[in-house]
Design a protein around this motif. Structure first.
Motif, PDB file in Angstrom:
ATOM      1  N   LYS A 109       0.729  -1.380  -0.206  1.00 45.42           N
ATOM      2  CA  LYS A 109       0.040   0.288   0.287  1.00 45.42           C
ATOM      3  C   LYS A 109       0.905   1.569  -0.198  1.00 45.42           C
ATOM      4  N   PHE A 110       2.030   1.373   0.573  1.00 47.18           N
ATOM      5  CA  PHE A 110       3.276   2.347   1.052  1.00 47.18           C
ATOM      6  C   PHE A 110       3.648   2.613  -0.322  1.00 47.18           C
ATOM      7  N   PHE A 111       3.805   1.784  -1.369  1.00 48.29           N
ATOM      8  CA  PHE A 111       4.562   1.603  -2.623  1.00 48.29           C
ATOM      9  C   PHE A 111       2.990   2.434  -3.408  1.00 48.29           C
ATOM     10  N   HIS A 112       1.831   1.771  -3.625  1.00 52.48           N
ATOM     11  CA  HIS A 112       0.884   2.497  -3.995  1.00 52.48           C
ATOM     12  C   HIS A 112       0.754   3.687  -3.952  1.00 52.48           C
ATOM     13  N   LYS A 113       0.512   4.709  -3.005  1.00 48.13           N
ATOM     14  CA  LYS A 113       1.101   5.918  -2.351  1.00 48.13           C
ATOM     15  C   LYS A 113       1.350   6.696  -3.374  1.00 48.13           C
ATOM     16  N   ALA A 114       2.737   6.557  -2.506  1.00 50.79           N
ATOM     17  CA  ALA A 114       4.447   6.878  -3.236  1.00 50.79           C
ATOM     18  C   ALA A 114       4.419   6.904  -4.878  1.00 50.79           C
ATOM     19  N   LEU A 115       3.845   5.984  -5.722  1.00 54.25           N
ATOM     20  CA  LEU A 115       3.417   5.808  -6.715  1.00 54.25           C
ATOM     21  C   LEU A 115       3.005   6.831  -7.133  1.00 54.25           C
ATOM     22  N   LYS A 116       1.310   7.220  -6.852  1.00 50.42           N
ATOM     23  CA  LYS A 116       0.303   7.558  -7.038  1.00 50.42           C
ATOM     24  C   LYS A 116       0.699   9.792  -6.869  1.00 50.42           C
ATOM     25  N   PHE A 117       1.585  10.033  -5.538  1.00 50.75           N
ATOM     26  CA  PHE A 117       2.306  11.405  -5.697  1.00 50.75           C
ATOM     27  C   PHE A 117       3.214  11.608  -6.097  1.00 50.75           C
ATOM     28  N   SER A 118       4.094  10.506  -7.216  1.00 46.96           N
ATOM     29  CA  SER A 118       5.200  10.840  -7.917  1.00 46.96           C
ATOM     30  C   SER A 118       4.572  11.219  -8.823  1.00 46.96           C
ATOM     31  N   GLY A 119       3.426  10.626  -9.543  1.00 48.68           N
ATOM     32  CA  GLY A 119       2.107  10.716 -11.073  1.00 48.68           C
ATOM     33  C   GLY A 119       1.748  12.002 -10.873  1.00 48.68           C
ATOM     34  N   ILE A 120       1.761  13.160  -9.796  1.00 48.67           N
ATOM     35  CA  ILE A 120       1.073  14.272  -9.466  1.00 48.67           C
ATOM     36  C   ILE A 120       2.297  14.794 -10.133  1.00 48.67           C
ATOM     37  N   VAL A 121       3.773  14.524  -9.020  1.00 46.78           N
ATOM     38  CA  VAL A 121       4.683  15.552  -9.350  1.00 46.78           C
ATOM     39  C   VAL A 121       4.456  15.759 -10.930  1.00 46.78           C
ATOM     40  N   VAL A 122       5.127  14.434 -11.487  1.00 48.11           N
ATOM     41  CA  VAL A 122       5.149  14.229 -13.101  1.00 48.11           C
ATOM     42  C   VAL A 122       3.796  14.903 -13.803  1.00 48.11           C
ATOM     43  N   ALA A 123       2.745  14.850 -13.460  1.00 50.11           N
ATOM     44  CA  ALA A 123       1.874  15.496 -13.982  1.00 50.11           C
ATOM     45  C   ALA A 123       1.521  16.641 -13.716  1.00 50.11           C
ATOM     46  N   VAL A 124       1.840  17.725 -12.906  1.00 47.99           N
ATOM     47  CA  VAL A 124       2.029  19.291 -12.278  1.00 47.99           C
ATOM     48  C   VAL A 124       3.323  19.214 -13.666  1.00 47.99           C
ATOM     49  N   VAL A 125       4.262  18.960 -13.230  1.00 44.71           N
ATOM     50  CA  VAL A 125       5.426  19.312 -14.203  1.00 44.71           C
ATOM     51  C   VAL A 125       4.938  19.562 -15.699  1.00 44.71           C
ATOM     52  N   GLY A 126       4.350  18.276 -15.678  1.00 45.15           N
ATOM     53  CA  GLY A 126       3.972  17.987 -17.381  1.00 45.15           C
ATOM     54  C   GLY A 126       2.758  19.214 -18.410  1.00 45.15           C
TER      55      GLY A 126
END
Length: 410
Positions: free
Chosen positions: A124-141
């Protein structure tokens, strides 16, 4: 039998180790590199010694070896052996940078050695961290896509990057990658992840996020990433996605139509003109890669078994194709080790293809076959983190599922 205090300490140690492993691997995707003595170093490299210390501290009380850690270890040893062989037979002059190349692979050994000491809650920690990373990538994009990413683009790319102008203009965005091609693969990875989420949970929001990252993948105008994404999704959708055959054919046809529509609607001239020039033999990017492959084959003939090593003082360090890089630098030894690892990942993904991590790894492995034609997955500075992240997630899911504790999708 461990007493309550020992169990508590072990529990806390597992939590710390899970956090450091997750942060280290995803930092290569979500965070910019640090300029240290003229080199851009990602935190995944700097976190590796800390992971190793935590592993060995835990290992002293419960020694367990993760056998799959041998893959990056063997790749690191391969680099050193090829370099020493090259120096001895004077294919290249002695250069410490040739040995340093091994760090690209060896840095992931501690992360994989940590697997036996990670708890079930790591999933579950991996899922949450990956989704947070996805937010960072999307915002920058999206900042880059709408011409507002000046500061973040400079931070992630550096002021001297050849790709900075195109990212600032929004013509070819890079997301958090070092260039548009890496950025395209990062977006394609998140497409695979959210499509896997949708496949398992059938949540419409996951499908929405899939299209968000598909748009970002298109905005990078990375031809290789787009083809790889289409290929990986098509393989998974045709053979593993659970839906009636009629719907598979219909939505697959609709998907291809949508791709062509978006290419022209978004005015992605770099994509379709690039394909036209490639067919006519005028695409300089493709021609350079053919030249690199031709040179790699010639050097392979000089040393077919172990290759000529990294040879950074004698040959160009920019090879562009990972297939050419493997053949030139590491010969048949490299072919055996790299594709042995790819085959292992393919089997691992197939064994867990009914879950999010297994299906995501399957799609990303399929993508890698095409991406390696023109870019680096395993030999790059960022994308190998995705491979190891999914590798760990699949092994954990398989381990707990084997204990009758199947991990539920987040």
């Amino acid at each position: 039998m461990a007493n309550p205090i020992e169990r508590r300490v072990r529990f806390e140690m597992q939590g710390v180790l899970s956090a450091v492993v997750c942060f280290g691997l995803l930092s290569a995707i979500a965070l910019p590199p640090l300029p240290i003595y003229g080199l851009d170093i990602y935190l995944v490299t700097l976190c590796a010694p800390l992971v190793a210390l935590l592993v060995f501290a835990t290992w002293s009380s419960a020694p367990v070896f993760q056998i799959s850690a041998l893959f990056p270890l063997a790749l690191g040893i391969m680099v050193c052996v090829s370099a020493l062989f090259s120096w001895h037979f004077q294919f290249s002059s002695v250069n410490a940078r040739d040995i340093v190349e091994a760090i690209k692979y060896l840095q992931f050994v501690p992360y994989l050695l940590a697997v036996p000491f990670l708890s079930r809650r790591t999933d579950k920690f991996f899922h949450k961290a990956l989704k947070f990373s996805g937010i960072v990538v999307a915002v920058v994009g999206f900042l880059q896509a709408f011409g507002m990413g000046g500061l973040v683009s400079s931070i992630y790319l550096g002021p001297d990057s050849a790709h900075l102008d195109s990212a600032l203009s929004g013509h070819r965005i890079t997301l958090t990658g070092s260039d548009p091609n890496v950025g395209g693969v990062i977006a394609a990875f998140f497409c695979a992840y959210y499509f896997s989420q949708y496949s398992v949970s059938r949540k419409v929001f996951s499908l929405f996020l899939f299209f968000v990252f598909m748009f970002l993948c298109f905005a990078t105008q990375s031809r290789t990433a787009l083809l790889a994404l289409i290929f990986g999704l098509s393989v998974y959708y045709l053979f593993f996605f659970r839906v009636f055959v009629f719907y598979k054919v219909f939505f697959l046809a609709f998907g291809f139509f949508l791709v062509f529509f978006l290419v022209f609607f978004l005015d992605l001239s770099y994509v379709y003109l690039g394909f036209q020039d490639a067919l006519a033999g005028r695409n300089n990017s493709v021609n350079v890669r053919f030249d690199n492959l031709s040179n790699a084959i010639l050097r392979f003939k000089e040393s077919p078994v172990i290759g000529v090593g990294p040879a950074k003082s004698s040959f160009s360090t920019v090879i562009d194709s990972e297939y050419a890089l493997i053949v030139q630098r590491y010969g048949l030894l490299g072919v055996f080790l790299f594709f042995g690892y790819v085959f292992y990942l393919f089997r691992l993904s197939c064994s867990g293809v009914s879950g999010v991590w297994g299906s995501c790894l399957l799609m990303f492995t399929m993508m890698a076959f095409l991406v390696m034609l023109t870019n680096n997955i395993f030999s790059g500075y960022q994308l190998m983190s995705f491979v190891v992240f999914l590798h760990i997630a699949c092994v954990l899911n398989q381990r707990f599922k084997g204990r009758g504790q199947a991990v539920q999708p987040a």
